[in-house]
Design an enzyme around this catalytic site. Structure first.
Site: not given
Ligand code: PAF
Length: 285
Positions: A39-40
């Site tokens: 996600g990052h």
């Protein structure tokens, strides 16, 4: 593989950023608390679309934890994070120490408005004040043109947008849709603290959100019915304890009674000692 520059003081961070600005480069920024996951890395990819150089900050911010044990147990795999940033082509990692961020005598905070009082704010007193304070400090050190935040923390995103406008920070704020595991669970650094059984049970959170979305698509627009659909799914899961579920306007976070346009459905649930949040933007068909 090029290693990102590792920077650990606000002054060194400002100097790095200033050099790139003087060379005419746009600086993109992804603030994180580390324990980086895909996600990052999606935020990093997005930042690169908007900028010439990308900075990722890694700082577990004590000001935004209302429970000390949660702060102590927050994962801090800094070597893995640096390797992930190198692989993702990040140009600089800003990882200040707590002493560099909050030296002796520190006393100034950024007070968010009423957007921070409801929802998460009701359950985590002081949390968003900690977020607005640290993000302002990170912005001041990194001096980005553009900063990318995940839609998973939808209330945080709304508060940061508001703060950036209110304080004339002149930074473009980009929100990126939540990245999910194959089974629908929203990616989160907290997922790695779940036991295997809790991780399986956590599916009920996104399933609950999808149940309400299906109902809306079938023509039910009243908030109580939609909220009940989400609640029913989570309540069926023995390992989950629902904390709150709400249906609000995505910008003002005011509750909506009926869904006629895009609305934000938010949920928080506990799995043992781990609190997970998730949300979905839903709209009638
Ligand atoms: O979303 C987060 O990880 C944190 O709240 C942030 C924005 C990095 C501030 O500490």
């Amino acid at each position: 593989m090029l290693q990102p520059e590792l920077i650990d003081t606000p002054g060194a961070m400002r100097a790095w950023s200033e050099a790139h600005r003087l060379a005419g480069r746009r600086v993109g920024f992804v603030p994180t608390m580390g324990a980086l996951h895909d996600g990052h890395l999606a935020l990093v990819d997005e930042a690169r679309e908007h900028a010439d150089v990308v900075v990722v900050s890694v700082f577990v911010n004590p000001l935004q934890f209302d429970v000390r044990a949660d702060f102590d147990r927050y994962p801090r795999p800094i070597d893995d994070d640096l390797a992930a940033c190198a692989a993702a082509g990040v140009d600089a990692v800003y990882a200040p120490t707590a002493g560099a961020m909050y030296p002796a005598g520190f006393q100034t905070h950024v007070e968010p408005g009423p957007l921070a009082d409801r929802l998460e704010g009701e359950h985590r007193p002081g949390h968003f004040r900690g977020v607005t304070t640290v993000v302002t400090k990170l912005f001041a050190a990194v001096r980005p043109h553009v900063a990318v935040f995940g839609q998973k923390d939808a209330q945080q995103l709304a508060i940061i947008r508001r703060m950036t406008l209110d304080l004339d920070l002149g930074i473009e704020i980009v929100g990126l849709p939540t990245v999910r595991e194959a089974d629908g669970v929203a990616m989160s650094s907290r997922n790695r603290r779940l036991s295997p059984d809790q991780r399986r049970a956590a599916i009920c959170v996104s399933q609950g959100l999808r149940a309400a979305e299906r109902l809306l698509h079938d023509g039910t627009i009243d908030a109580p019915s939609l909220l009940a659909a989400t609640t029913a799914v989570v309540d069926r899961e023995a390992l989950a304890r629902l904390e709150h579920v709400a249906l609000v306007d995505p910008d003002t976070l005011d509750p909506v009674d009926e869904v006629h346009a895009t609305a934000l459905l938010l949920i928080a649930a506990w799995f043992g000692e781990i609190r997970l949040i998730d949300n979905l933007l839903i709209r009638p068909r």
